[in-house]
Design an enzyme around this catalytic site. Structure first.
Site, short mmCIF file in Angstrom:
data_model
loop_
_atom_site.label_atom_id
_atom_site.label_comp_id
_atom_site.label_asym_id
_atom_site.label_seq_id
_atom_site.Cartn_x
_atom_site.Cartn_y
_atom_site.Cartn_z
N THR A 558 0.86 -1.18 0.00
CA THR A 558 0.00 0.00 0.00
C THR A 558 0.90 1.24 0.00
OG1 THR A 558 0.05 0.36 2.39
CG2 THR A 558 -1.54 -1.23 1.58
N LYS A 582 7.03 3.83 0.55
CA LYS A 582 8.17 4.68 0.92
C LYS A 582 7.97 5.41 2.24
CE LYS A 582 8.04 6.99 -3.04
NZ LYS A 582 7.40 6.08 -4.00
N VAL A 612 12.71 2.67 -4.44
CA VAL A 612 13.36 3.53 -5.42
C VAL A 612 13.51 2.76 -6.73
CG1 VAL A 612 15.44 4.87 -5.95
CG2 VAL A 612 14.70 4.63 -3.57
N ALA A 614 11.38 1.12 -8.63
CA ALA A 614 10.61 -0.13 -8.73
C ALA A 614 11.55 -1.34 -8.63
CB ALA A 614 9.79 -0.15 -10.02
N GLY A 667 -1.80 7.46 -18.20
CA GLY A 667 -1.72 6.80 -16.88
C GLY A 667 -0.38 6.95 -16.18
N ASP A 681 8.01 13.33 -4.56
CA ASP A 681 8.24 11.89 -4.64
C ASP A 681 9.73 11.60 -4.89
OD1 ASP A 681 7.17 9.20 -4.82
OD2 ASP A 681 7.83 9.32 -6.92
N LYS A 685 12.79 9.78 -2.55
CA LYS A 685 13.68 8.69 -3.00
C LYS A 685 15.15 9.04 -2.77
CE LYS A 685 10.38 6.95 -6.37
NZ LYS A 685 9.90 7.11 -7.74
#
Ligand code: ADP
Ligand code: ASP
Ligand code: MG
Length: 820
Positions: A558, A582, A612, A614, A667, A681, A685
């Site tokens: 999640t 994260k 970080v 994926a 998307g 975001d 990271k």
């Protein structure tokens, strides 16, 4: 001659009695000479202990319990005794119950129950069942006679655990068989009598002992113990599902296993058989064809480093310590002679080499008595302060691993302690017999099931290791993808790597589902609506800890903030965590540190490669560099797939607003694209990467050069934001044109250098590794001591459910390597 013994589990019901009759019939019709020993019907001995206690407390409830026991016997009589004899057998049985009731009445009047009286009460269990079985056999035309073992087994008067007088007993048995060879002897197990004829018992589970005594006296060729499992198994099958039959075992090993709780055979029963070298076979009444276990003197070497594992769930540990014990000979001698005098049996002893303390395990029922005996026995030493107060610890269990194979192999105890450590199980005391036949450990009672299963898996890994997964966000995009990947790889993992993946729990924001058997990954989506219940995050977390399954892993897929508060507790409880979330690592630095520490404390893994880039190997690479002693000089990275796409698409002449709209339509962005454009975001990271390099940065320390103007940022809606983008397009046009003029491109770059983290838009030329980026690719370059002139670069798709789920999957697998 063969002696057969049928346990309570084999004489409890019509079905089991039919099996017993058929086993006996098979022997008789093949001309085999046999004698048969029976226990009380399953559960009856416990009921009789209960009624005795109730009567002695003046309660009348014992009458009702007695009625139920009686009815069980009558039911068999009605169903299995031929009609002609039914009333006689019933009368005889009722007579025994009347006698028992009279005794109980006496107990209730006196409100006193001695062990002597209790033994007498218990004797009814075996007398009733054996009488009944004798009559059942007669109804099947098998000539049989009832033998009351009190006439042939003689003991001392140590009630509840009497000691057999061997020579006298042997004579009586031999004489009986010489005089009654014409029909089948049906002998009551468990009970005996003193030379004066007072009833005694041989200790719980003692019918096995009766069989062995009779077998030894008659020089039987084999003693068969018929029970409800396929012989002696690598562990108690009720506690370890993967336990399997040990085909052959030595007397010594069987003794150790049964001494430490393998109830399938009563330890003293091994001695008479051992002395006469008579093999004992342990067989299953309900699976007659199964070869079961043979206990014998010489057995072939086992294919595993140990032979079996057993446990006693409830023990008490008594601790005797003090300076006065050092170098003083005879303290332990005194302790154990005091215990022997009071006939207290010691399960395990452990003494530190400093001689500062002795600790030993006993049955918790005798713990209070032990404390009293020792306090009295060492009164003077305690008064002098040479010995401290005697401490008794409860709620403990002992596990023993047993096997002759340990003698030859090193590393057995290492393996045992490693597996316990990796599962966060604290060892309170340990003992290893000098015979190297057993290593035993005392642990908290709550850990027993987890410990047994984990140890079994480690030593008998025929079925491989099972990873128990708990998944938060399982119904989300990443969660679903992960479940699909797990399902697709299940067969491969099992056949090629011997790994079992069991998803035990799933939760989303509305519903949750726990199933210790494992949620079926083929059908979980269909089953979910029906099987799941209202979600309660705290309950889910508590259950996960409470279940205490070995190799537990919590997967948080999640982006939820509330879940984070549970991480620390889970790690401390040795539950590993894998997460792309994260939030935990990018909060306050103190939280980041606390989680690392909790993982070390609980010996658990906390893995977040997907925080970080994926599935790209970024964090693992960085950790590899650092642990191998490299020095990080600089990290530069494009870490947002969204911003990567936007700046790869943005060209002079195009409207920046249109490019963002396209990214949204495809998307790539959050529902509100400003969340991506804000750079937050990316800041999180680089913050995580900075922390991995050992820099104690707080979120506010990351400098963000904003992409958006104040108006864009504060626009009241997404549409209003787009309008502001159109209005202020000059801001972006200017930058892209300038870049083009100098032959460069725009990249949203995060960097870490000299302890400072920065994120913002930069222009890079063709000489820069970030110049050629396509689509939503991520790229990261590490400049280090070793990669000084030619940085180490990792590049590839850095977003998307497939690659993120794959990264999570890979982390789960690395936990398997850690646990293995
Ligand atoms: P019976 O009534 O036949 O004497 P018990 O209940 O005394 O049977 O003993 C059989 C039980 O022992 C099995 O049902 C099993 O749960 C338990 N047990 C414990 N450890 C072991 C083991 N290592 N192998 C087989 N059974 C075991
Ligand atoms: N019936 C006795 C007991 O339950 C003896 C036995 O089962 O072996 O302990
Ligand atoms: Mg038994």
């Amino acid at each position: 001659m063969k002696v057969l013994k049928f346990g309570g589990t084999s004489v409890g019901t019509l079905e089991s009695i039919d099996q017993v009759v058929s086993i006996i019939q098979h022997n008789v019709s093949s001309g085999q000479k046999i004698a048969v020993v029976y226990s009380a019907m399953g559960g009856v001995t416990n009921r009789l202990i209960e009624v005795g206690k109730q009567a002695s407390e003046g309660q009348t409830t014992y009458l009702e319990v007695l009625r139920q026991v009686e009815e069980r016997h009558f039911h068999i009589i009605r169903q299995r005794i031929d009609i002609k004899h039914q009333s006689a057998v019933m009368a005889q049985t009722r007579g025994l119950f009347n006698e028992l009731e009279d005794i109980l009445k006496g107990v209730s009047l006196l409100q006193e129950l001695s062990l002597r009286t209790q033994d007498f009460i218990l004797s009814f269990g075996e007398r009733l069942s054996t009488y009944l079985m004798t009559e059942v056999l007669r109804s099947c035309d098998i000539p049989a006679h009832f033998v009351d073992a009190r006439d042939i087994i003689k003991t001392d008067a140590h009630f509840s655990m009497a000691e057999v007088i061997p020579d006298l007993t042997q004579d009586l048995i031999q004489r009986h068989f010489a005089e009654h060879s014409d029909s089948l002897a049906c002998i009551t197990g468990f009970i005996a009598s003193t030379q004066d004829g007072v009833t005694t018992t041989l200790g719980r589970g003692g019918s096995d002992y009766t069989a062995s005594i009779v077998g030894a006296a008659l020089d039987a060729e084999v003693i068969e113990i018929w029970t409800d499992v396929n012989g002696m198994m690598t562990a108690d099958p009720r506690k370890v599902k993967n336990a399997f039959t040990i085909p052959q075992i030595s007397y010594a090993e069987a003794m150790e296993l049964s001494h430490f709780g393998a109830k399938v055979i009563y330890p003293p029963s091994l001695i008479p058989a051992f002395k006469k070298n008579i093999p004992i076979q342990i067989l299953n009444t309900f699976e007659k064809e199964h070869p079961g276990t043979t206990v014998a003197r010489d057995v072939p070497k086992q294919p595993y480093p140990i032979t079996g594992i057993s446990s006693i769930d409830d023990i008490a540990l008594v601790n005797l310590q003090g300076n006065g014990m050092i170098g003083v000979a005879g303290v332990s001698a005194k302790v154990f002679s005091l215990l022997a005098k009071h006939r207290i049996s010691v399960i395990l002893i452990s003494q530190a080499s400093s001689e500062h303390s002795i600790c030993f395990a006993v049955d918790p029922k005798s713990a209070a008595g032990v404390k009293e005996i020792l306090t009295e026995g060492f009164e003077a030493e305690i008064a002098q302060g040479w010995i401290d107060q005697i401490v008794v610890e409860h709620q403990l269990s002992v596990i023993a691993i047993v096997g002759e194979g340990m003698k030859a192999t090193s590393g057995t105890s290492g393996k045992l302690f490693t597996v316990l450590g990796k599962n966060g199980i604290n060892v309170i005391a340990t003992a290893q017999g000098s015979s190297e036949l057993n290593i035993s450990v005392v642990i908290q009672k709550k850990d027993i099931s987890k410990a047994l299963n984990a140890i079994h898996e480690a030593f008998f890994a025929v079925d491989g290791m099972t990873l128990h997964l708990f998944l938060a966000g399982g119904t989300g995009l990443i969660g679903k993808t992960l479940l699909r990947q797990l399902q697709a790889q299940k067969a491969f993992l099992k056949s090629q790597k011997n790994i079992n993946i069991r998803v035990v729990g799933m939760i989303n924001s509305r519903k949750m589902w726990m199933n210790t058997e494992g949620i079926d990954l083929d059908s979980w989506e269909q089953d979910w609506p029906e099987k799941s219940e209202t979600a309660q995050l705290s309950t889910f977390m508590e259950d996960m800890v409470y279940l205490n399954l070995p190799n537990s892993i919590f997967v948080d897929s999640t982006a939820n903030k509330d879940i984070i508060q549970y991480y620390e507790g889970l790690l401390k409880q040795s539950i590993s965590i894998v997460t792309p979330n994260k939030v935990a690592n990018s909060g306050p630095y103190s939280q980041y540190v606390a989680l690392q520490k909790a993982a070390r404390q609980g010996n658990a893994r906390f893995l977040y490669e997907t925080n970080v880039g994926a599935g790209l190997p970024i964090i693992n690479t960085l950790q590899g560099l650092i642990t191998s002693g490299d020095k990080i000089h600089k990290i530069e990275a494009v870490l947002s797939g969204t911003l990567s796409f936007i700046f790869n698409t943005f060209q002079p002449g195009l409207s920046f607003a249109e490019v963002v709209r396209q990214a949204q339509a495809e998307g790539y962005t959050e529902p509100d694209p400003r969340e991506d454009l804000s750079g937050m975001d990316v800041a999180r990271k680089i913050l995580i990467l900075a922390r991995e390099t050992g820099i104690a940065l707080e979120p506010a320390d990351v400098v963000i050069s904003p992409l958006m103007s104040e108006t864009m940022q504060s626009a009241p809606s997404v549409e209003a934001f787009y309008e502001a983008l159109v209005q202020e397009r000059a801001l972006f046009d200017a930058q892209i044109e300038e870049a083009q003029k100098s032959g460069k491109v725009l990249r949203f770059i995060a960097s870490l250098e000299n302890g400072k983290a920065h994120v913002g838009l930069q222009m890079v030329g063709p000489e820069h590794p970030f110049f050629n980026l396509a689509g939503s690719e991520n790229i990261i370059s590490f400049t280090t001591d070793r990669y000084r002139y030619n940085p180490l670069v990792v590049k590839g798709p850095g977003a998307g459910a497939e690659v993120t789920a794959m990264g999570v999957f890979a982390d789960i697998m690395s936990i398997h390597h850690f646990l293995n």
